[in-house]
Write an enzyme that holds these catalytic residues in place. Structure first.
Site, PDB file in Angstrom:
ATOM      1  N   THR A 227      87.749  57.613  45.092  1.00 17.00           N
ATOM      2  CA  THR A 227      89.175  57.808  45.354  1.00 17.00           C
ATOM      3  C   THR A 227      89.383  59.269  45.744  1.00 17.00           C
ATOM      4  OG1 THR A 227      89.660  56.120  43.712  1.00 17.00           O
ATOM      5  CG2 THR A 227      91.472  57.573  44.336  1.00 17.00           C
TER       6      THR A 227
ATOM      7  N   ALA B 225      98.402  52.629  45.124  1.00 21.14           N
ATOM      8  CA  ALA B 225      98.240  51.366  44.374  1.00 21.14           C
ATOM      9  C   ALA B 225      98.118  51.696  42.887  1.00 21.14           C
ATOM     10  CB  ALA B 225      97.004  50.606  44.854  1.00 21.14           C
TER      11      ALA B 225
ATOM     12  N   GLU C  51      87.912  48.243  35.123  1.00 16.53           N
ATOM     13  CA  GLU C  51      86.821  48.167  34.149  1.00 16.53           C
ATOM     14  C   GLU C  51      87.025  46.958  33.239  1.00 16.53           C
ATOM     15  OE1 GLU C  51      85.891  51.876  32.157  1.00 16.53           O
ATOM     16  OE2 GLU C  51      86.248  52.941  34.023  1.00 16.53           O
TER      17      GLU C  51
ATOM     18  N   CYS D 206      91.320  56.887  35.710  1.00 17.40           N
ATOM     19  CA  CYS D 206      91.909  57.085  37.042  1.00 17.40           C
ATOM     20  C   CYS D 206      93.425  57.235  37.128  1.00 17.40           C
ATOM     21  CB  CYS D 206      91.448  55.967  37.961  1.00 17.40           C
ATOM     22  SG  CYS D 206      89.670  56.070  38.255  1.00 17.40           S
TER      23      CYS D 206
HETATM   24  P1  NAD Z   1      81.240  57.881  37.283  1.00 13.84           P
HETATM   25  O1  NAD Z   1      81.417  59.226  36.705  1.00 13.84           O
HETATM   26  O2  NAD Z   1      80.993  56.704  36.405  1.00 13.84           O
HETATM   27  O3  NAD Z   1      80.035  57.904  38.351  1.00 13.84           O
HETATM   28  C1  NAD Z   1      79.888  58.885  39.320  1.00 13.84           C
HETATM   29  C2  NAD Z   1      78.405  59.203  39.446  1.00 13.84           C
HETATM   30  O4  NAD Z   1      78.213  60.118  40.541  1.00 13.84           O
HETATM   31  C3  NAD Z   1      77.806  59.894  38.214  1.00 13.84           C
HETATM   32  O5  NAD Z   1      76.750  59.106  37.692  1.00 13.84           O
HETATM   33  C4  NAD Z   1      77.323  61.262  38.741  1.00 13.84           C
HETATM   34  O6  NAD Z   1      76.119  61.702  38.127  1.00 13.84           O
HETATM   35  C5  NAD Z   1      77.113  60.953  40.211  1.00 13.84           C
HETATM   36  N1  NAD Z   1      77.108  62.149  41.062  1.00 13.84           N
HETATM   37  C6  NAD Z   1      77.963  63.203  41.043  1.00 13.84           C
HETATM   38  N2  NAD Z   1      77.619  64.091  42.015  1.00 13.84           N
HETATM   39  C7  NAD Z   1      76.536  63.584  42.646  1.00 13.84           C
HETATM   40  C8  NAD Z   1      75.724  64.039  43.738  1.00 13.84           C
HETATM   41  N3  NAD Z   1      75.982  65.183  44.354  1.00 13.84           N
HETATM   42  N4  NAD Z   1      74.679  63.267  44.115  1.00 13.84           N
HETATM   43  C9  NAD Z   1      74.418  62.087  43.486  1.00 13.84           C
HETATM   44  N5  NAD Z   1      75.150  61.609  42.465  1.00 13.84           N
HETATM   45  C10 NAD Z   1      76.204  62.339  42.041  1.00 13.84           C
HETATM   46  O7  NAD Z   1      82.534  57.625  38.200  1.00 13.84           O
HETATM   47  P2  NAD Z   1      83.153  56.212  38.605  1.00 13.84           P
HETATM   48  O8  NAD Z   1      84.031  55.716  37.512  1.00 13.84           O
HETATM   49  O9  NAD Z   1      82.083  55.348  39.171  1.00 13.84           O
HETATM   50  O10 NAD Z   1      84.144  56.670  39.774  1.00 13.84           O
HETATM   51  C11 NAD Z   1      83.672  57.059  41.035  1.00 13.84           C
HETATM   52  C12 NAD Z   1      84.857  57.127  41.987  1.00 13.84           C
HETATM   53  O11 NAD Z   1      85.441  55.818  42.116  1.00 13.84           O
HETATM   54  C13 NAD Z   1      85.979  58.045  41.525  1.00 13.84           C
HETATM   55  O12 NAD Z   1      86.548  58.649  42.664  1.00 13.84           O
HETATM   56  C14 NAD Z   1      86.981  57.094  40.906  1.00 13.84           C
HETATM   57  O13 NAD Z   1      88.304  57.589  41.005  1.00 13.84           O
HETATM   58  C15 NAD Z   1      86.831  55.860  41.760  1.00 13.84           C
HETATM   59  N6  NAD Z   1      87.167  54.576  41.108  1.00 13.84           N
HETATM   60  C16 NAD Z   1      86.777  54.331  39.816  1.00 13.84           C
HETATM   61  C17 NAD Z   1      87.054  53.090  39.230  1.00 13.84           C
HETATM   62  C18 NAD Z   1      86.655  52.761  37.806  1.00 13.84           C
HETATM   63  O14 NAD Z   1      87.014  51.687  37.320  1.00 13.84           O
HETATM   64  N7  NAD Z   1      85.923  53.605  37.112  1.00 13.84           N
HETATM   65  C19 NAD Z   1      87.707  52.094  39.985  1.00 13.84           C
HETATM   66  C20 NAD Z   1      88.052  52.380  41.303  1.00 13.84           C
HETATM   67  C21 NAD Z   1      87.781  53.623  41.850  1.00 13.84           C
HETATM   68  C1  UGA Z   2      92.804  50.608  37.098  1.00 12.57           C
HETATM   69  C2  UGA Z   2      93.324  49.638  38.159  1.00 12.57           C
HETATM   70  O1  UGA Z   2      93.765  48.435  37.525  1.00 12.57           O
HETATM   71  C3  UGA Z   2      92.252  49.294  39.194  1.00 12.57           C
HETATM   72  O2  UGA Z   2      92.799  48.495  40.228  1.00 12.57           O
HETATM   73  C4  UGA Z   2      91.693  50.597  39.788  1.00 12.57           C
HETATM   74  O3  UGA Z   2      90.656  50.315  40.710  1.00 12.57           O
HETATM   75  C5  UGA Z   2      91.172  51.471  38.672  1.00 12.57           C
HETATM   76  O4  UGA Z   2      92.242  51.754  37.732  1.00 12.57           O
HETATM   77  C6  UGA Z   2      90.687  52.820  39.161  1.00 12.57           C
HETATM   78  O5  UGA Z   2      91.053  53.272  40.226  1.00 12.57           O
HETATM   79  O6  UGA Z   2      89.938  53.388  38.365  1.00 12.57           O
HETATM   80  P1  UGA Z   2      91.422  50.377  34.831  1.00 12.57           P
HETATM   81  O7  UGA Z   2      91.869  51.778  34.587  1.00 12.57           O
HETATM   82  O8  UGA Z   2      89.988  50.056  34.685  1.00 12.57           O
HETATM   83  O9  UGA Z   2      91.812  49.928  36.329  1.00 12.57           O
HETATM   84  O10 UGA Z   2      92.203  49.417  33.835  1.00 12.57           O
HETATM   85  P2  UGA Z   2      93.645  48.709  33.829  1.00 12.57           P
HETATM   86  O11 UGA Z   2      93.459  47.310  33.447  1.00 12.57           O
HETATM   87  O12 UGA Z   2      94.405  48.986  35.059  1.00 12.57           O
HETATM   88  O13 UGA Z   2      94.345  49.432  32.595  1.00 12.57           O
HETATM   89  C7  UGA Z   2      94.692  50.805  32.654  1.00 12.57           C
HETATM   90  C8  UGA Z   2      95.501  51.181  31.420  1.00 12.57           C
HETATM   91  O14 UGA Z   2      96.804  50.623  31.465  1.00 12.57           O
HETATM   92  C9  UGA Z   2      94.883  50.712  30.096  1.00 12.57           C
HETATM   93  O15 UGA Z   2      94.999  51.740  29.135  1.00 12.57           O
HETATM   94  C10 UGA Z   2      95.730  49.511  29.710  1.00 12.57           C
HETATM   95  O16 UGA Z   2      95.772  49.290  28.316  1.00 12.57           O
HETATM   96  C11 UGA Z   2      97.091  49.950  30.238  1.00 12.57           C
HETATM   97  N1  UGA Z   2      97.989  48.807  30.526  1.00 12.57           N
HETATM   98  C12 UGA Z   2      97.702  47.926  31.517  1.00 12.57           C
HETATM   99  C13 UGA Z   2      99.152  48.654  29.776  1.00 12.57           C
HETATM  100  O17 UGA Z   2      99.443  49.456  28.865  1.00 12.57           O
HETATM  101  N2  UGA Z   2      99.983  47.615  30.062  1.00 12.57           N
HETATM  102  C14 UGA Z   2      99.722  46.706  31.052  1.00 12.57           C
HETATM  103  O18 UGA Z   2     100.534  45.776  31.251  1.00 12.57           O
HETATM  104  C15 UGA Z   2      98.544  46.876  31.793  1.00 12.57           C
END
Ligand code: NAD
Ligand code: UGA
Length: 456
Positions: free
Chosen positions: A129, A220, A162, A273
């Site tokens: 992101t 979003a 997640e 996030c």
């Molecule tokens: P994360 O911290 O779990 O994973 C990121 C990984 O990138 C780490 O393992 C880190 O060691 C690695 N990294 C960092 N710099 C690097 C480099 N130079 N070369 C190789 N590896 C490197 O993060 P995440 O939760 O997977 O999130 C990644 C991106 O996706 C973020 O921008 C986040 O906002 C977005 N995102 C996360 C979620 C979610 O549910 N966690 C959902 C949608 C979008």
């Molecule tokens: C959220 C979005 O749902 C994903 O679409 C997005 O990709 C992701 O962030 C991201 O960019 O990282 P996530 O943070 O894994 O996903 O979990 P959610 O299910 O969205 O819950 C987020 C938080 O909101 C939690 O603490 C949850 O307890 C809270 N929540 C959710 C509420 O308090 N009320 C609700 O009705 C829904």
């Protein structure tokens, strides 16, 4: 047709996303790399460093066939035709924009490594992101090298949550791909469309310009968070008026134009996030001279903080205006049920506020105890951890339920009540338990946005 994919960043997004691509594209070789060697080893051994339902099976099906994990980033770049960048983009904690802007250092390091090691034509896909116009900055880095390699940058943000990552990746509401309007940009976009089209219906694959795609991801998340803050604001009114937030949310959500999702009142949203993306969006607005728009989104975060503080304040008032020296059992430290993830968990902040009131806090959680211990490592004495919820509640004056783990619904609440001090309080920060049943057992029950059930 693309035959060799690389993903840089083997985290919550990179690992599951690539496992699903590998499953549906057995003819494509998928490699995932990371600077964290321990993470790479864990993935490669088939014991992923994160827990997601369904991930183990999907990983086993492709690992050692067309899916592998490697610490050799440079060779992997040289060998790839399409590179997904899925590195972390946390909130910047220093210098200009500290506490608001996205920290793009990991992303930029990756762009430079790609520039240095890529061969021939490479499609680079932003999965992380990122602020709007980051793809453009990436292209500028690629053009700065004076090398023969050619790059096309696409934006393909990830919307999975997640705990439901595999289901979300297998059946996404939409896949979004942003590309340049040039012939080469459209051709690159088509290559990525063909990959997703192996399992995602075509009408769910949306194509836009790059900036729309980048902005859609940030907004979003902001919309989802805004719904949570809205229902939490309603819960505060409910507590003052005798209305019940569950009934109000159902009535509101029954309107097809609004819909029922993300209307669960609680102690506020957490996770890695929502907060970071709203801060980033607000910073973007400020930088564009749109301070009113920035303030609008910041209010979503303010309501989130207020809800948490309001929860603790309600505890203090209910428990005769003091928590000092009282044992509070905190049930759940994860930011939501299912992942054992405590990043930005509102429960962590609630624990800190309870400790500031000089309460004795004992935390229990079915999966996130270790991670909670790490996050609260610097907290004051008075904090303890206990894997057994019955032991955590033993001798407690109150229970604060902060994560909606299904396990908590199955506990023997009569047994828990029997081991507690009197009067016994239960503060349900997720409206997860049946308040009437608990009241009948003897608890004084305070749910969020619902009438209290108390004998006091
Ligand atoms: P994360 O911290 O779990 O994973 C990121 C990984 O990138 C780490 O393992 C880190 O060691 C690695 N990294 C960092 N710099 C690097 C480099 N130079 N070369 C190789 N590896 C490197 O993060 P995440 O939760 O997977 O999130 C990644 C991106 O996706 C973020 O921008 C986040 O906002 C977005 N995102 C996360 C979620 C979610 O549910 N966690 C959902 C949608 C979008
Ligand atoms: C959220 C979005 O749902 C994903 O679409 C997005 O990709 C992701 O962030 C991201 O960019 O990282 P996530 O943070 O894994 O996903 O979990 P959610 O299910 O969205 O819950 C987020 C938080 O909101 C939690 O603490 C949850 O307890 C809270 N929540 C959710 C509420 O308090 N009320 C609700 O009705 C829904």
């Amino acid at each position: 047709m693309i035959k060799k994919i690389l993903c840089i960043g083997a985290g919550y997004v990179g690992g599951p996303t690539m496992a699903v691509i590998a499953k549906h594209c057995p003819d494509i070789r998928v490699v995932v790399t990371d600077i964290n060697a321990e993470r790479v080893r864990a993935w490669q051994s088939g014991m992923p460093p994160i827990y997601e339902p369904g991930l183990d099976e999907i990983l086993r099906a492709s690992l050692g066939k067309n899916l592998s994990f490697s610490g050799d980033i440079n060779s992997a770049i040289a060998d790839a035709e399409m590179i997904f960048v899925s590195v972390n983009t946390p909130t910047k904690m220093f210098g200009h924009g500290a506490g608001r802007a996205a920290d793009l250092q990991y992303w930029e390091q990756t762009a430079r490594s790609i520039l240095q090691h890529a061969r021939g034509e490479t499609i680079v896909v932003e999965k992380s992101t990122l602020p709007v116009r980051t793809a453009e900055a990436m292209e500028r880095i690629f053009r700065s090298g004076g090398r023969q390699s050619r790059f096309e940058v696409l934006s393909n943000p990830e919307f999975m949550a997640e705990g439901s990552a595999i289901a979300d990746l297998e059946h996404p509401d939409r896949v979004l791909i942003g590309s340049a309007a040039t012939t080469s940009g459209q051709a690159a976009m088509q290559e990525l469309v063909e990959i997703y089209a192996r399992w995602v219906p075509r009408e769910r694959i949306l194509t836009t310009n790059v900036w729309s795609s980048e902005l859609s991801k940030l907004t979003a998340n902001a919309f989802l968070a805004q719904r949570v803050s809205s229902v939490n604001a309603v819960s505060a009114i409910c507590e003052q008026t005798g209305a019940d937030v569950l009934e109000v949310a159902k009535a509101i959500g029954s309107d097809r134009r609004i819909g029922p999702h993300f209307l669960r009142a609680g102690i506020g949203f957490g996770g890695s996030c929502f907060r970071k993306d709203i801060l980033n969006l607000a910073y973007l607005c400020e930088s564009a001279g749109l301070s009113e728009v920035a303030r609008y989104w910041e209010a979503v975060l303010e309501m989130n903080e207020y809800q948490r503080q309001r929860f603790v304040q309600r505890m203090v008032v209910a428990m005769f205006n003091t928590l000092a020296g009282k044992r509070i059992a905190v049930f759940g430290v994860a930011f939501k049920a299912n992942p054992g993830d405590t990043r930005e968990s509102p429960a962590i902040q609630v624990c800190r506020e309870l400790l500031a009131e000089r309460a004795q806090v004992c935390v229990t959680d079915p999966k996130a105890l270790e991670s909670g211990r790490r996050d609260l490592g610097d907290a004051a004495p008075g904090l303890s951890f206990e894997s057994d919820p019955y032991a955590a509640a033993g001798g407690a004056h109150a229970i604060a339920l902060l994560t909606d783990w299904p396990e908590f619904g199955k506990l023997d609440w009569e047994r828990i009540y029997a081991g507690m001090e009197r009067p016994a309080f239960l503060f349900d920060g997720r409206n997860h338990l049946d308040p009437e049943k608990l009241y009948q057992i003897g608890f004084n029950v305070y749910s969020i946005g619902r009438p209290q059930r108390s004998r006091l």
